[in-house]
Scaffold this motif. Sequence first.
Motif, PDB file in Angstrom:
ATOM      1  N   GLU A   1      10.909  59.558  47.586  1.00 10.87           N
ATOM      2  CA  GLU A   1       9.554  59.316  48.128  1.00 10.87           C
ATOM      3  C   GLU A   1       8.620  60.473  47.789  1.00 10.87           C
ATOM      4  N   ASP A   2       9.161  61.703  47.806  1.00 11.15           N
ATOM      5  CA  ASP A   2       8.356  62.869  47.445  1.00 11.15           C
ATOM      6  C   ASP A   2       7.910  62.798  45.978  1.00 11.15           C
ATOM      7  N   VAL A   3       8.811  62.343  45.124  1.00 13.16           N
ATOM      8  CA  VAL A   3       8.460  62.202  43.700  1.00 13.16           C
ATOM      9  C   VAL A   3       7.352  61.165  43.538  1.00 13.16           C
ATOM     10  N   GLU A   4       7.529  60.040  44.220  1.00 11.41           N
ATOM     11  CA  GLU A   4       6.526  58.966  44.115  1.00 11.41           C
ATOM     12  C   GLU A   4       5.172  59.458  44.637  1.00 11.41           C
ATOM     13  N   ARG A   5       5.216  60.245  45.702  1.00 10.96           N
ATOM     14  CA  ARG A   5       3.962  60.771  46.240  1.00 10.96           C
ATOM     15  C   ARG A   5       3.331  61.778  45.266  1.00 10.96           C
ATOM     16  N   LEU A   6       4.176  62.603  44.669  1.00 10.92           N
ATOM     17  CA  LEU A   6       3.678  63.579  43.692  1.00 10.92           C
ATOM     18  C   LEU A   6       2.973  62.863  42.530  1.00 10.92           C
ATOM     19  N   ILE A   7       3.586  61.799  42.016  1.00  7.36           N
ATOM     20  CA  ILE A   7       2.964  61.040  40.921  1.00  7.36           C
ATOM     21  C   ILE A   7       1.606  60.510  41.355  1.00  7.36           C
ATOM     22  N   GLY A   8       1.562  59.953  42.567  1.00 10.00           N
ATOM     23  CA  GLY A   8       0.305  59.407  43.089  1.00 10.00           C
ATOM     24  C   GLY A   8      -0.765  60.476  43.269  1.00 10.00           C
TER      25      GLY A   8
ATOM     26  N   ARG B   1      23.928  55.447  24.626  1.00  7.49           N
ATOM     27  CA  ARG B   1      22.489  55.448  24.343  1.00  7.49           C
ATOM     28  C   ARG B   1      21.775  54.403  25.199  1.00  7.49           C
ATOM     29  N   LYS B   2      22.360  53.233  25.329  1.00 10.13           N
ATOM     30  CA  LYS B   2      21.714  52.174  26.126  1.00 10.13           C
ATOM     31  C   LYS B   2      21.611  52.568  27.594  1.00 10.13           C
ATOM     32  N   GLU B   3      22.645  53.216  28.106  1.00 13.20           N
ATOM     33  CA  GLU B   3      22.612  53.692  29.497  1.00 13.20           C
ATOM     34  C   GLU B   3      21.493  54.726  29.691  1.00 13.20           C
ATOM     35  N   LEU B   4      21.347  55.616  28.708  1.00 15.06           N
ATOM     36  CA  LEU B   4      20.318  56.660  28.811  1.00 15.06           C
ATOM     37  C   LEU B   4      18.918  56.055  28.723  1.00 15.06           C
ATOM     38  N   TYR B   5      18.721  55.083  27.831  1.00 19.00           N
ATOM     39  CA  TYR B   5      17.396  54.457  27.713  1.00 19.00           C
ATOM     40  C   TYR B   5      17.063  53.675  28.980  1.00 19.00           C
ATOM     41  N   LYS B   6      18.062  53.037  29.541  1.00 17.76           N
ATOM     42  CA  LYS B   6      17.847  52.287  30.800  1.00 17.76           C
ATOM     43  C   LYS B   6      17.385  53.246  31.902  1.00 17.76           C
ATOM     44  N   MET B   7      18.047  54.401  31.961  1.00 15.31           N
ATOM     45  CA  MET B   7      17.687  55.401  32.977  1.00 15.31           C
ATOM     46  C   MET B   7      16.271  55.936  32.742  1.00 15.31           C
ATOM     47  N   MET B   8      15.928  56.210  31.485  1.00 15.22           N
ATOM     48  CA  MET B   8      14.593  56.729  31.191  1.00 15.22           C
ATOM     49  C   MET B   8      13.517  55.693  31.497  1.00 15.22           C
ATOM     50  N   ASN B   9      13.823  54.434  31.230  1.00 14.76           N
ATOM     51  CA  ASN B   9      12.878  53.361  31.570  1.00 14.76           C
ATOM     52  C   ASN B   9      12.692  53.239  33.084  1.00 14.76           C
ATOM     53  N   PHE B  10      13.750  53.496  33.835  1.00 17.23           N
ATOM     54  CA  PHE B  10      13.652  53.507  35.299  1.00 17.23           C
ATOM     55  C   PHE B  10      12.590  54.516  35.739  1.00 17.23           C
ATOM     56  N   TRP B  11      12.617  55.714  35.118  1.00 15.26           N
ATOM     57  CA  TRP B  11      11.650  56.749  35.484  1.00 15.26           C
ATOM     58  C   TRP B  11      10.244  56.407  34.987  1.00 15.26           C
ATOM     59  N   ALA B  12      10.173  55.839  33.790  1.00 21.16           N
ATOM     60  CA  ALA B  12       8.853  55.449  33.264  1.00 21.16           C
ATOM     61  C   ALA B  12       8.196  54.427  34.179  1.00 21.16           C
ATOM     62  N   GLU B  13       9.006  53.526  34.733  1.00 18.20           N
ATOM     63  CA  GLU B  13       8.466  52.484  35.616  1.00 18.20           C
ATOM     64  C   GLU B  13       8.017  53.058  36.963  1.00 18.20           C
ATOM     65  N   LYS B  14       8.477  54.275  37.275  1.00 21.11           N
ATOM     66  CA  LYS B  14       7.983  54.955  38.493  1.00 21.11           C
ATOM     67  C   LYS B  14       6.546  55.444  38.296  1.00 21.11           C
ATOM     68  N   GLY B  15       6.092  55.466  37.048  1.00 19.34           N
ATOM     69  CA  GLY B  15       4.713  55.864  36.792  1.00 19.34           C
ATOM     70  C   GLY B  15       4.542  57.225  36.165  1.00 19.34           C
ATOM     71  N   LEU B  16       5.644  57.883  35.771  1.00 18.41           N
ATOM     72  CA  LEU B  16       5.432  59.160  35.107  1.00 18.41           C
ATOM     73  C   LEU B  16       4.830  58.922  33.723  1.00 18.41           C
ATOM     74  N   ASP B  17       4.312  59.974  33.118  1.00 26.12           N
ATOM     75  CA  ASP B  17       3.491  59.835  31.910  1.00 26.12           C
ATOM     76  C   ASP B  17       4.144  60.408  30.669  1.00 26.12           C
ATOM     77  N   GLY B  18       5.265  61.109  30.827  1.00 23.15           N
ATOM     78  CA  GLY B  18       5.899  61.684  29.648  1.00 23.15           C
ATOM     79  C   GLY B  18       7.234  62.320  29.976  1.00 23.15           C
ATOM     80  N   PHE B  19       7.948  62.658  28.894  1.00 23.94           N
ATOM     81  CA  PHE B  19       9.232  63.354  29.008  1.00 23.94           C
ATOM     82  C   PHE B  19       9.225  64.615  28.148  1.00 23.94           C
ATOM     83  N   ARG B  20       9.798  65.666  28.686  1.00 26.94           N
ATOM     84  CA  ARG B  20      10.191  66.815  27.887  1.00 26.94           C
ATOM     85  C   ARG B  20      11.694  66.662  27.690  1.00 26.94           C
TER      86      ARG B  20
END
Length: 557
Positions: free
Chosen positions: A79-86, A178-197
């Motif tokens: 919830e803190d992460v979601e609030r931070l994004i917002g 690789r598919k597991e990692l992409y699935k996980m990264m897509n999970f985070w992208a769908e939370k609304g973050l804007d990029g990855f390092r």
Amino acid sequence: MHEPWWKRSTVYQVYPKSFHDTTGNGIGDLQGIIEKLDYLKELGIDMVWLTPIYRSPQRDNGYDISDYYEIEPAYGTMEDVERLIGELHDRDMKLMMDIVINHTSTEHEWFQQAKSSKDNPYRDYYIWRDPQEGAEPNNWVSKFGGSAWGLEEHTNQYYLHLFDQTQADLNWENEKVRKELYKMMNFWAEKGLDGFRLDVINLVSKVQSFPYDHDAPGGQFGKEYYTDGPRIHEFVHEMNQEVFTPHSLVTVGEMSSTSLAACQQYTKPDAEELSMTFNFHHLKVDYENGMKWTDGKLEFIKLKQILSDWQIGMHEVGGWNALFWCNHDQPRIVSRFGDDDQYWKESAKMLATVLHMMQGTPYIYQGEEIGMTDPKFSSIEDYNDVETHNAFQALKEDGLDSEQALRIIQRRSRDNSRTPMQWNEGLNAGFTNGKPWLAVASNYADINVKKALQDDDSIFYHYQKLIRLRKEYAIITYGDYEPICMDDERLFCYERKWNGEKLLVVANFFGETAEFSYPKEHMAKAEILLSNYENSPSDFRKIRLRPFEAVIYHSKA
């Protein structure tokens, strides 16, 4: 053509553990970052990059992830992460999250399954090899020292770990991984973050024969067989198509021991791989014989050559540099290449000026904008970092006494940048009411945010102006780069040119005065955009530069 927003932006790196603690447990947290967003907005930041906040045993401060879908409880909750994004988006700022996909913690469920038996379905998620003549499969060494192989006694096989023994390398040859990692990264992208390092992303493709390394400079055995490996561009392009492009993410790859040619390929637009890359060649110019744990001096001409080669080389192919002096693994730049004593303010501003007028996206590491320095702890016990303690032991085994070894640690330790953020002159520099996980630098009463905001001439306001100039002057983004006086042993000077406009950056990198003579025909009458001294000369054809003086001149045709 639509301009990528990140080309005129500035990124601020937050190391959450040391940024701001709201609970009193001595560890920074997500709520603490939220509380300081208005400060970052005032600085002019467009995007915040967070180092890893996922669940982790913290053997390598979060770069050893045990669950990609859970937040490390010390930092807060989902919830803190979601609030931070917002909260970031409400301020027209963006979030970049750090992701570690070369390896996981050995506490990750995948590894726990994998080590249980050779026929476990997760076994092939990692890299296993039989002993060779009762010893390690080859002579590759870990980046943290010692062998890169860990013996799993239950199955009598070795697993590869290019970093700490609790950080097992993932097997990218396995498509399921690789598919597991992409699935996980897509999970985070769908939370609304804007990029990855992307942490050490250029190490994920290894030469599959895992050969013995007979000829490695500096004893870094194995490096040529896993750096920018045989399938790396295929893997990064696949990740781009599966994750980055569908979510319009900005990406920066951390590139370990890479080459200019490799980074041209990673970032040129038609390759569809990454937005930009970090390389570290310019931060090895004070390594003696290429070795980090030494007391080497800055090779200034080499520094200029490396930065200039990358400026020109990336521009030629439409690639993009991530510009930086500091991060969570590097010493503080004002202590390293500047003068953190007599010319503290001048040298910090000069270093910022030289970097921020280059082509690329600048990254500011927390505290850099107020001139935070290395803490120079007086005892090895004050240091926390696993790599630092390993290095201290190795230095002593090499015959150095404790005092000599400590002097090198004071210059090189990753903890130099990890000391708590200095907010004010109060208890623990305003970082925490409790006992900080790492001691605060002793100069916090003189160097802190509160003081910087009250001083019109502070390093903070210089950074703020540099950020603003990038938005106001397109030449900083688009202009080509031409180095000047490359053989001069004190001056770092270059020109940027675009559409009949010119920028001239003239900087004295040292604590003595230096003479600059403009080597070409007179450019049109120039105005000073920014200087780190009052009354810098407006006629730049012949200048006597004061210690660490830096001036930006601008002219239109």
